[in-house]
Write an enzyme that holds these catalytic residues in place. Structure first.
Site, PDB file in Angstrom:
ATOM      1  N   HIS A 120      -3.415   8.404 -60.986  1.00 62.74           N
ATOM      2  CA  HIS A 120      -2.200   7.599 -60.852  1.00 62.74           C
ATOM      3  C   HIS A 120      -2.433   6.209 -60.282  1.00 62.74           C
ATOM      4  O   HIS A 120      -1.516   5.589 -59.760  1.00 62.74           O
ATOM      5  CB  HIS A 120      -1.166   8.366 -60.011  1.00 62.74           C
ATOM      6  CG  HIS A 120      -0.678   9.630 -60.675  1.00 62.74           C
ATOM      7  ND1 HIS A 120      -0.012  10.633 -60.002  1.00 62.74           N
ATOM      8  CD2 HIS A 120      -0.771  10.037 -61.967  1.00 62.74           C
ATOM      9  CE1 HIS A 120       0.282  11.610 -60.865  1.00 62.74           C
ATOM     10  NE2 HIS A 120      -0.168  11.274 -62.054  1.00 62.74           N
ATOM     11  N   CYS A 131      -0.603 -10.654 -68.090  1.00 66.44           N
ATOM     12  CA  CYS A 131      -1.877 -11.213 -68.570  1.00 66.44           C
ATOM     13  C   CYS A 131      -3.111 -10.358 -68.303  1.00 66.44           C
ATOM     14  O   CYS A 131      -4.216 -10.743 -68.675  1.00 66.44           O
ATOM     15  CB  CYS A 131      -2.091 -12.615 -68.006  1.00 66.44           C
ATOM     16  SG  CYS A 131      -2.672 -12.633 -66.304  1.00 66.44           S
ATOM     17  N   CYS A 151      -0.944 -16.626 -64.279  1.00 70.94           N
ATOM     18  CA  CYS A 151       0.067 -16.980 -65.277  1.00 70.94           C
ATOM     19  C   CYS A 151       1.480 -17.081 -64.707  1.00 70.94           C
ATOM     20  O   CYS A 151       2.404 -17.440 -65.424  1.00 70.94           O
ATOM     21  CB  CYS A 151       0.045 -15.980 -66.433  1.00 70.94           C
ATOM     22  SG  CYS A 151       0.823 -14.412 -66.037  1.00 70.94           S
ATOM     23  N   GLY A 188      -2.545  20.712 -51.857  1.00 66.22           N
ATOM     24  CA  GLY A 188      -1.459  19.829 -51.459  1.00 66.22           C
ATOM     25  C   GLY A 188      -0.731  19.128 -52.587  1.00 66.22           C
ATOM     26  O   GLY A 188      -0.336  17.976 -52.459  1.00 66.22           O
ATOM     27  N   ALA A 232      -3.933  21.792 -45.256  1.00 63.23           N
ATOM     28  CA  ALA A 232      -5.234  21.480 -45.857  1.00 63.23           C
ATOM     29  C   ALA A 232      -6.263  21.108 -44.795  1.00 63.23           C
ATOM     30  O   ALA A 232      -7.426  21.504 -44.883  1.00 63.23           O
ATOM     31  CB  ALA A 232      -5.074  20.334 -46.862  1.00 63.23           C
TER      32      ALA A 232
HETATM   33  P1  NAD Z   1       4.450  16.009 -53.782  1.00 59.63           P
HETATM   34  O1  NAD Z   1       5.043  15.148 -52.723  1.00 59.63           O
HETATM   35  O2  NAD Z   1       5.253  16.381 -54.953  1.00 59.63           O
HETATM   36  O3  NAD Z   1       3.992  17.380 -53.101  1.00 59.63           O
HETATM   37  C1  NAD Z   1       3.286  17.467 -51.899  1.00 59.63           C
HETATM   38  C2  NAD Z   1       2.797  18.895 -51.741  1.00 59.63           C
HETATM   39  O4  NAD Z   1       1.973  18.958 -50.583  1.00 59.63           O
HETATM   40  C3  NAD Z   1       3.905  19.924 -51.548  1.00 59.63           C
HETATM   41  O5  NAD Z   1       3.664  21.016 -52.408  1.00 59.63           O
HETATM   42  C4  NAD Z   1       3.776  20.340 -50.069  1.00 59.63           C
HETATM   43  O6  NAD Z   1       4.114  21.685 -49.862  1.00 59.63           O
HETATM   44  C5  NAD Z   1       2.297  20.114 -49.828  1.00 59.63           C
HETATM   45  N1  NAD Z   1       1.901  19.808 -48.468  1.00 59.63           N
HETATM   46  C6  NAD Z   1       2.553  19.041 -47.547  1.00 59.63           C
HETATM   47  N2  NAD Z   1       1.830  18.928 -46.421  1.00 59.63           N
HETATM   48  C7  NAD Z   1       0.685  19.658 -46.617  1.00 59.63           C
HETATM   49  C8  NAD Z   1      -0.469  19.920 -45.831  1.00 59.63           C
HETATM   50  N3  NAD Z   1      -0.613  19.429 -44.593  1.00 59.63           N
HETATM   51  N4  NAD Z   1      -1.447  20.694 -46.364  1.00 59.63           N
HETATM   52  C9  NAD Z   1      -1.316  21.220 -47.613  1.00 59.63           C
HETATM   53  N5  NAD Z   1      -0.248  21.002 -48.407  1.00 59.63           N
HETATM   54  C10 NAD Z   1       0.731  20.219 -47.909  1.00 59.63           C
HETATM   55  O7  NAD Z   1       3.102  15.321 -54.179  1.00 59.63           O
HETATM   56  P2  NAD Z   1       2.222  15.394 -55.509  1.00 59.63           P
HETATM   57  O8  NAD Z   1       2.182  16.795 -56.009  1.00 59.63           O
HETATM   58  O9  NAD Z   1       0.962  14.685 -55.189  1.00 59.63           O
HETATM   59  O10 NAD Z   1       2.991  14.566 -56.661  1.00 59.63           O
HETATM   60  C11 NAD Z   1       3.792  13.455 -56.505  1.00 59.63           C
HETATM   61  C12 NAD Z   1       3.274  12.070 -56.843  1.00 59.63           C
HETATM   62  O11 NAD Z   1       3.275  11.459 -55.592  1.00 59.63           O
HETATM   63  C13 NAD Z   1       1.891  11.826 -57.320  1.00 59.63           C
HETATM   64  O12 NAD Z   1       2.001  11.313 -58.579  1.00 59.63           O
HETATM   65  C14 NAD Z   1       1.300  10.714 -56.395  1.00 59.63           C
HETATM   66  O13 NAD Z   1       0.918   9.595 -57.153  1.00 59.63           O
HETATM   67  C15 NAD Z   1       2.417  10.346 -55.518  1.00 59.63           C
HETATM   68  N6  NAD Z   1       2.184  10.192 -54.067  1.00 59.63           N
HETATM   69  C16 NAD Z   1       0.962   9.882 -53.546  1.00 59.63           C
HETATM   70  C17 NAD Z   1       0.798   9.767 -52.186  1.00 59.63           C
HETATM   71  C18 NAD Z   1      -0.569   9.420 -51.622  1.00 59.63           C
HETATM   72  O14 NAD Z   1      -1.341   8.769 -52.297  1.00 59.63           O
HETATM   73  N7  NAD Z   1      -0.888   9.859 -50.407  1.00 59.63           N
HETATM   74  C19 NAD Z   1       1.875   9.986 -51.333  1.00 59.63           C
HETATM   75  C20 NAD Z   1       3.124  10.302 -51.886  1.00 59.63           C
HETATM   76  C21 NAD Z   1       3.244  10.413 -53.262  1.00 59.63           C
HETATM   77 ZN    ZN Z   2      -0.746 -12.968 -65.122  1.00 59.20          ZN
END
Ligand code: NAD
Ligand code: ZN
Length: 249
Positions: A120, A131, A151, A188, A232
């Protein structure tokens, strides 16, 4: 009981020949980065699905950028936690072959993971809407919405929004690893965002083992061979400890 599951997971991992991982926002929760679907997922009463879209950006680039400035601020201050570190150690041991992440925070790389596929994109980059200009950043833009230095069009975060396609190179390398995998650690992620959510299903249907770590059940828990309901940052280091103990025998 969790203790037995940790041992079972460690043994399954050691039996595997090609372990991969799929991670989501939950791995970074213990670094203080809010998830989208957790309790702290809201920003000024908007849901992520209302802001992380091309339509929202067309309608109100300033609002969308204000949200990203907030998120970038958090991410640039965040440090990898024991979950990121444990995954980097598993790769260092030669056990984890590659890590596929939906996260956009770059914390896996900071923890030392080398094979990281970002499905992502990344909050650590911006790109021009017209551009093709791209740039690595290490702080949020001072004024929003920022303009392209080449641009003059709008810059946007170099991330994949809802309704947009995953970059082709990221998806094809994710599929290469997925089709080789005989085991996957799913950590997670709520596993509701497609096509990332297909990855554990593909491994499963090809006969591989699915090991999931999440604080609550996800959309793929029903296919998990081993489900560890724990944070985690607690479960992964324990798995690595058991693996180290087993291989040093
Ligand atoms: P989500 O927010 O949908 O789900 C988070 C999951 O993590 C849940 O199932 C929850 O139960 C679990 N969780 C929460 N705390 C935890 C822990 N300490 N240990 C283990 N599990 C835990 O997130 P997703 O499934 O990654 O999808 C959503 C979109 O969110 C993705 O496309 C991503 O690009 C974006 N996103 C990214 C970030 C980041 O980069 N840190 C943060 C928020 C959202
Ligand atoms: Zn540009």
């Amino acid at each position: 009981m969790v203790k037995d599951l940790i041992r079972e997971a460690a043994e399954a991992i050691l039996r595997s020949k090609y372990l991969i991982a799929l991670t989501g926002a939950g791995v970074s929760a213990e670094s203080g980065v809010p998830t989208f679907r957790g309790r702290d997922g809201l920003w000024r009463r908007f849901r992520a699905e209302e802001l992380a879209t091309p339509e929202a950006f067309r309608r109100n680039p300033k609002l969308v950028w204000e949200w990203y400035v907030w998120r970038m601020g958090i991410v640039f201050r965040a440090k990898p936690n024991p979950a990121h570190e444990a995954l980097a150690k598993l790769e260092g041991l030669g056990i984890l072959k590659c890590l596929i992440t939906q996260n956009v925070d770059g914390l896996h790389q900071l923890a030392g993971s080398k094979c990281v596929i970002e499905l992502h994109g990344s909050l650590r980059r911006v790109r021009c809407v017209s551009c093709g200009f791209r740039e690595v950043i290490n702080e949020p833009p001072k004024e929003v919405p920022p303009k392209c230095p080449k641009c003059g069009s709008l810059l946007r975060p170099d991330v994949v929004w809802f309704g947009e396609a995953i970059p082709e190179d990221a998806w094809s390398s994710a599929m290469e690893h997925t089709y080789r995998a005989d085991a996957i650690l799913v950590v997670g992620t709520s596993a509701v965002v497609a096509p990332a959510s297909y990855i554990p299903r593909i491994v499963k249907y090809r006969g591989g083992k699915v090991i999931e770590i999440n604080v609550s059940e996800s959309a793929i828990t029903y296919i998990a061979d081993i489900f560890i309901k724990e944070r985690a940052g607690e479960a992964l280091p324990k798995i690595v400890d058991v693996i180290n103990e087993l291989i040093s025998r």
